[in-house]
Write an enzyme that holds these catalytic residues in place. Structure first.
Site, PDB file in Angstrom:
ATOM      1  N   SER A 119       0.836  -1.201   0.000  1.00  0.00           N
ATOM      2  CA  SER A 119       0.000   0.000   0.000  1.00  0.00           C
ATOM      3  C   SER A 119       0.862   1.239   0.000  1.00  0.00           C
ATOM      4  CB  SER A 119      -0.862  -0.010   1.271  1.00  0.00           C
ATOM      5  OG  SER A 119      -1.489   1.233   1.449  1.00  0.00           O
ATOM      6  N   TYR A 143      -2.184  -0.161  10.257  1.00  0.00           N
ATOM      7  CA  TYR A 143      -2.436  -0.785   8.956  1.00  0.00           C
ATOM      8  C   TYR A 143      -1.183  -0.710   8.078  1.00  0.00           C
ATOM      9  CZ  TYR A 143      -3.764  -1.070   4.074  1.00  0.00           C
ATOM     10  OH  TYR A 143      -3.784  -1.383   2.743  1.00  0.00           O
ATOM     11  N   LYS A 147       1.581  -3.689   6.564  1.00  0.00           N
ATOM     12  CA  LYS A 147       1.969  -3.868   5.157  1.00  0.00           C
ATOM     13  C   LYS A 147       3.487  -3.803   5.007  1.00  0.00           C
ATOM     14  CE  LYS A 147      -1.966  -4.623   3.280  1.00  0.00           C
ATOM     15  NZ  LYS A 147      -2.287  -5.746   2.398  1.00  0.00           N
TER      16      LYS A 147
HETATM   17  O1  LIG Z   1     -16.422  10.045   3.739  1.00  0.00           O
HETATM   18  C1  LIG Z   1     -15.314  10.358   3.283  1.00  0.00           C
HETATM   19  C2  LIG Z   1     -14.331   9.403   2.928  1.00  0.00           C
HETATM   20  C3  LIG Z   1     -13.112   9.855   2.458  1.00  0.00           C
HETATM   21  N1  LIG Z   1     -12.872  11.189   2.327  1.00  0.00           N
HETATM   22  C4  LIG Z   1     -11.574  11.652   1.825  1.00  0.00           C
HETATM   23  O2  LIG Z   1     -11.371  11.060   0.553  1.00  0.00           O
HETATM   24  C5  LIG Z   1      -9.996  10.750   0.361  1.00  0.00           C
HETATM   25  C6  LIG Z   1      -9.873   9.290   0.017  1.00  0.00           C
HETATM   26  O3  LIG Z   1     -10.257   8.514   1.153  1.00  0.00           O
HETATM   27  P1  LIG Z   1     -10.423   6.944   1.116  1.00  0.00           P
HETATM   28  O4  LIG Z   1     -10.824   6.507   2.499  1.00  0.00           O
HETATM   29  O5  LIG Z   1     -11.273   6.553  -0.040  1.00  0.00           O
HETATM   30  O6  LIG Z   1      -8.962   6.450   0.768  1.00  0.00           O
HETATM   31  P2  LIG Z   1      -7.618   6.648   1.592  1.00  0.00           P
HETATM   32  O7  LIG Z   1      -6.708   7.477   0.753  1.00  0.00           O
HETATM   33  O8  LIG Z   1      -7.810   7.066   2.984  1.00  0.00           O
HETATM   34  O9  LIG Z   1      -7.247   5.114   1.699  1.00  0.00           O
HETATM   35  C7  LIG Z   1      -6.441   4.401   0.819  1.00  0.00           C
HETATM   36  O10 LIG Z   1      -5.222   4.231   1.456  1.00  0.00           O
HETATM   37  C8  LIG Z   1      -5.331   3.596   2.716  1.00  0.00           C
HETATM   38  C9  LIG Z   1      -3.986   3.577   3.313  1.00  0.00           C
HETATM   39  O11 LIG Z   1      -3.507   4.869   3.517  1.00  0.00           O
HETATM   40  C10 LIG Z   1      -5.917   2.204   2.563  1.00  0.00           C
HETATM   41  O12 LIG Z   1      -5.038   1.409   1.811  1.00  0.00           O
HETATM   42  C11 LIG Z   1      -7.251   2.308   1.878  1.00  0.00           C
HETATM   43  O13 LIG Z   1      -7.787   1.006   1.690  1.00  0.00           O
HETATM   44  C12 LIG Z   1      -7.078   3.030   0.567  1.00  0.00           C
HETATM   45  O14 LIG Z   1      -8.295   3.201  -0.093  1.00  0.00           O
HETATM   46  C13 LIG Z   1      -9.287  11.109   1.666  1.00  0.00           C
HETATM   47  O15 LIG Z   1      -8.676  12.348   1.501  1.00  0.00           O
HETATM   48  C14 LIG Z   1     -10.409  11.226   2.681  1.00  0.00           C
HETATM   49  O16 LIG Z   1     -10.171  12.168   3.683  1.00  0.00           O
HETATM   50  C15 LIG Z   1     -13.823  12.135   2.666  1.00  0.00           C
HETATM   51  O17 LIG Z   1     -13.598  13.340   2.554  1.00  0.00           O
HETATM   52  N2  LIG Z   1     -15.033  11.683   3.125  1.00  0.00           N
END
Ligand SMILES: O=c1ccn([C@@H]2O[C@H](COP(=O)(O)OP(=O)(O)O[C@H]3O[C@H](CO)[C@H](O)[C@H](O)[C@H]3O)[C@@H](O)[C@H]2O)c(=O)[nH]1
Length: 328
Positions: A119, A143, A147
């Site tokens: 990741s 998490y 990884k």
């Molecule tokens: O309800 C929400 C959900 C997400 N976000 C924002 O959208 C972006 C993307 O969020 P995600 O949760 O979709 O994805 P992440 O970048 O947090 O997560 C990714 O990276 C993670 C590790 O950092 C894990 O691997 C995860 O499974 C992968 O999708 C982030 O800036 C988050 O703050 C929002 O504003 N509102």
């Protein structure tokens, strides 16, 4: 002729099922091993399903004896950052201990090749973007640490036991199989694209935008959204690379393009013709402002290039899937 078998842990999950389809399309037989704690029966369509936990060494040994796979693709893991902070024991058990058990079963089954889900979380808060593979590895949550430990365990195993691995560091997986039939279905869902689509479809309440004061052009977080079918192709290419005698390596998988949360909201609006109702919310702990990959190494090592580089196309495939999904 018998097809070369590839054992796919977590093959009933989101990226796993798309990879099984891609393996099958080029003549491999994917054998899914999945505990079905988070997986879906409907997602297993391209080969047998062995319902087993990777920590069950007897079941895994029997599976290697029965199917004699040439390689393993290892997806089975817990993935929610927030959950990993609240309950790290479960993450270390499932992700790290699970990987050790799997590697043991591979040794007994004389299977030396493994491709696995790492990741972007292994980098932590980036010192510069786009992120290259030689960026320091400083995960900031359990998490990400699980990884990184998985990568380190495999690096130790290679010289000791003659194994070979490809660690694929995904950025933000998104979209769904353009042919329909499989797509993203986490429960609970925490990922931005499906949540935004749910809000537009009124199957969920308002989307919460986590933070509006980041150092980005519109103040919301920027991520590198890469299509799940492109990720699947990278796994197939990694299996071929290892079967051809390729050296162990770690590769970023992203498009190199960043999109903000507000840009995703607009892309969902364009895809479905319905606005996404949203409200501003406080920052989510542990979210870096900007995560964007350089994937030139994957291109030179595997010849991999993402086919879906346009965020509208990626979101359209997700939208179509959500309209059709079987368990919505
Ligand atoms: O309800 C929400 C959900 C997400 N976000 C924002 O959208 C972006 C993307 O969020 P995600 O949760 O979709 O994805 P992440 O970048 O947090 O997560 C990714 O990276 C993670 C590790 O950092 C894990 O691997 C995860 O499974 C992968 O999708 C982030 O800036 C988050 O703050 C929002 O504003 N509102």
């Amino acid at each position: 002729m018998e097809r070369t078998r590839i054992l796919v842990t977590g093959g009933a999950g989101y990226i796993g099922s798309h990879t099984c389809k891609a393996l099958s399309a080029v003549g491999f037989e994917p054998v899914t091993v999945d505990s079905m704690v988070r997986g879906h029966e409907w997602a297993v369509q391209w080969g047998p399903l062995v319902k087993a936990d990777i920590r069950d060494v007897d079941a895994m040994t029997a599976t290697f004896e029965k199917y004699r796979p040439a390689a393993v693709i290892h997806f089975a893991a817990f993935i929610e950052v927030g959950e990993s902070v609240a309950d790290p024991a479960t993450f270390y058990d499932n992700n790290v201990w699970g990987t050790l058990c799997l590697l043991r079963a591979m040794q007994r089954g004389n299977c030396p090749n493994i491709v696995f889900s790492s990741s972007a979380a292994v980098y932590g808060t980036p010192e510069q973007t786009p992120i290259r593979e030689d960026h320091p590895l400083n995960p900031i949550n359990p998490y990400g640490r699980t990884k990184l430990m998985m990568e380190q365990i495999m690096a130790d195993f290679d010289p000791a036991y003659g194994t070979h691995h490809v660690a694929l560091r995904y950025f933000n997986a998104a979209g769904a199989d353009p042919d329909g039939g499989i797509g993203e279905a986490h429960n609970p869902e925490t990922h931005l694209v499906p949540l935004a689509i749910g809000s537009a479809l009124k199957t969920r309440g308002h989307l919460k935008v986590f933070g509006q004061d980041y150092d980005t052009p519109d103040g919301t977080c920027v991520r590198d959204y890469v299509h799940v079918s492109d990720l699947a192709q990278a796994h197939v290419a990694s299996v071929r690379y290892l079967l051809d005698g390729g050296k162990s390596t770690a590769l970023n998988l992203g498009t190199g393009t960043g999109n903000s949360v507000l840009e995703i909201i607009e892309a969902v609006h364009r895809a479905g013709g319905v606005a996404v109702p949203y409200e501003n919310a406080v920052r989510r702990a542990g979210d870096p402002a900007r995560l964007v990959a350089t994937s030139t190494k994957a291109q030179s090592v595997l010849g991999w290039e993402p086919k879906y580089t346009d965020i509208d196309t990626i979101v359209q495939t997700a939208w179509r899937w959500h309209l059709s999904r079987k368990d919505a």
